[in-house]
Design an enzyme around this catalytic site. Structure first.
Site, short mmCIF file in Angstrom:
data_model
loop_
_atom_site.label_atom_id
_atom_site.label_comp_id
_atom_site.label_asym_id
_atom_site.label_seq_id
_atom_site.Cartn_x
_atom_site.Cartn_y
_atom_site.Cartn_z
N LYS A 11 0.81 -1.22 0.00
CA LYS A 11 0.00 0.00 0.00
C LYS A 11 0.85 1.28 0.00
O LYS A 11 2.07 1.23 0.19
CB LYS A 11 -0.93 -0.04 1.22
CG LYS A 11 -1.96 -1.18 1.15
CD LYS A 11 -2.99 -1.06 2.26
CE LYS A 11 -4.06 -2.13 2.14
NZ LYS A 11 -5.17 -1.93 3.11
N PHE A 59 -15.76 2.93 6.25
CA PHE A 59 -14.36 3.21 5.91
C PHE A 59 -14.09 3.29 4.41
O PHE A 59 -12.96 3.53 4.00
CB PHE A 59 -13.44 2.16 6.56
CG PHE A 59 -13.72 0.73 6.18
CD1 PHE A 59 -13.18 0.19 5.03
CD2 PHE A 59 -14.52 -0.08 6.98
CE1 PHE A 59 -13.42 -1.13 4.67
CE2 PHE A 59 -14.77 -1.41 6.63
CZ PHE A 59 -14.22 -1.93 5.47
N ARG A 87 -2.05 -14.53 4.17
CA ARG A 87 -2.82 -13.90 5.25
C ARG A 87 -2.11 -14.11 6.60
O ARG A 87 -2.14 -13.23 7.46
CB ARG A 87 -4.25 -14.44 5.26
CG ARG A 87 -5.01 -14.00 4.00
CD ARG A 87 -6.43 -14.49 3.96
NE ARG A 87 -7.29 -13.81 4.90
CZ ARG A 87 -7.73 -12.57 4.76
NH1 ARG A 87 -7.37 -11.85 3.71
NH2 ARG A 87 -8.52 -12.03 5.65
N HIS A 117 -2.31 -5.53 1.37
CA HIS A 117 -3.61 -6.17 1.13
C HIS A 117 -3.35 -7.55 0.57
O HIS A 117 -2.42 -7.73 -0.21
CB HIS A 117 -4.45 -5.36 0.12
CG HIS A 117 -5.62 -6.15 -0.41
ND1 HIS A 117 -6.80 -6.26 0.28
CD2 HIS A 117 -5.76 -6.92 -1.53
CE1 HIS A 117 -7.63 -7.04 -0.41
NE2 HIS A 117 -7.01 -7.45 -1.51
N GLU A 128 -9.26 -10.70 -8.21
CA GLU A 128 -8.31 -9.61 -7.95
C GLU A 128 -7.07 -9.71 -8.84
O GLU A 128 -6.53 -8.69 -9.28
CB GLU A 128 -7.92 -9.61 -6.47
CG GLU A 128 -9.09 -9.22 -5.57
CD GLU A 128 -8.71 -9.08 -4.11
OE1 GLU A 128 -9.53 -8.54 -3.36
OE2 GLU A 128 -7.60 -9.50 -3.72
P1 CMP Z 1 -7.55 -4.58 3.16
O1 CMP Z 1 -7.08 -5.96 3.37
O2 CMP Z 1 -6.88 -3.79 2.08
O3 CMP Z 1 -9.12 -4.60 2.86
C1 CMP Z 1 -9.95 -3.48 3.10
C2 CMP Z 1 -9.25 -2.44 3.90
O4 CMP Z 1 -10.10 -1.51 4.56
C3 CMP Z 1 -8.49 -3.09 5.05
O5 CMP Z 1 -7.38 -3.78 4.53
C4 CMP Z 1 -8.19 -1.90 5.93
O6 CMP Z 1 -7.01 -1.22 5.56
C5 CMP Z 1 -9.37 -0.96 5.65
N1 CMP Z 1 -10.25 -0.80 6.82
C6 CMP Z 1 -10.46 0.32 7.50
N2 CMP Z 1 -11.33 0.13 8.50
C7 CMP Z 1 -11.66 -1.18 8.48
C8 CMP Z 1 -12.52 -2.00 9.27
N3 CMP Z 1 -13.21 -1.52 10.30
N4 CMP Z 1 -12.62 -3.31 8.95
C9 CMP Z 1 -11.96 -3.84 7.89
N5 CMP Z 1 -11.13 -3.09 7.10
C10 CMP Z 1 -10.98 -1.79 7.39
#
Ligand code: CMP
Length: 140
Positions: A11, A59, A87, A117, A128
């Site tokens: 990111k 978000f 993960r 991510h 994706e």
């Molecule tokens: P990512 O794995 O990129 O998938 C969605 C992204 O939303 C997550 O990582 C976080 O960076 C962001 N995010 C912000 N707030 C939340 C939340 N409450 N729950 C899950 N993802 C969140």
């Protein structure tokens, strides 16, 4: 163990701090192979499309603004159980909850700026990966 591919994104907080190599070292140490990689600056509309599953969540706007704020590195990781393995290596979404030694525990700044991510299922991984890469660009 199934040989799998998963989509990974380093990111904007990772590219800004010039730590993409340190993160890639973690993937490779865990047995994941980087079989495609590209640095891109996402348009806001591309971030919205990529994260469409989160549309409507509180978000979503901040997430899309952040992901289009600076370059990211998109990559395909390959290996045995690559989706779950990635993960595990990333750690929990919220760096505060991430296990010691994971990427997010070590480098994550906040739940928004959580450095990486990774796809969360085989179906998502296929979608994706296709979002960013043609099959001919992925070299095992
Ligand atoms: P990512 O794995 O990129 O998938 C969605 C992204 O939303 C997550 O990582 C976080 O960076 C962001 N995010 C912000 N707030 C939340 C939340 N409450 N729950 C899950 N993802 C969140």
């Amino acid at each position: 163990m199934a040989n799998e591919r998963t989509l990974s994104i380093l990111k904007p907080d990772a590219t800004a701090r010039n730590i993409t190599g340190k993160i890639n070292t973690k993937f490779e140490a865990a047995g994941l192979r980087i079989v495609a990689q590209r640095r891109v600056h996402l348009a806001r509309s591309e971030a919205e499309q990529f994260y469409a599953i989160h549309k409507g969540k509180a978000f979503f706007n901040d997430l899309c603004a952040f992901m289009s704020s600076a370059p990211v590195v998109v990559q395909v990781l390959e290996g045995a159980n690559a989706i779950a393995k990635n993960r595990e290596v990333m750690g929990a979404t919220d760096p505060k909850q991430a296990a010691p030694g994971t990427i997010r525990a070590e480098f994550g700044l906040s739940i928004d700026q959580n450095t990486v991510h990774g796809s969360d299922s085989a179906t998502t991984a296929a979608q994706e990966i296709a979002f960013f890469f043609r099959e001919t660009e992925i070299l095992s």
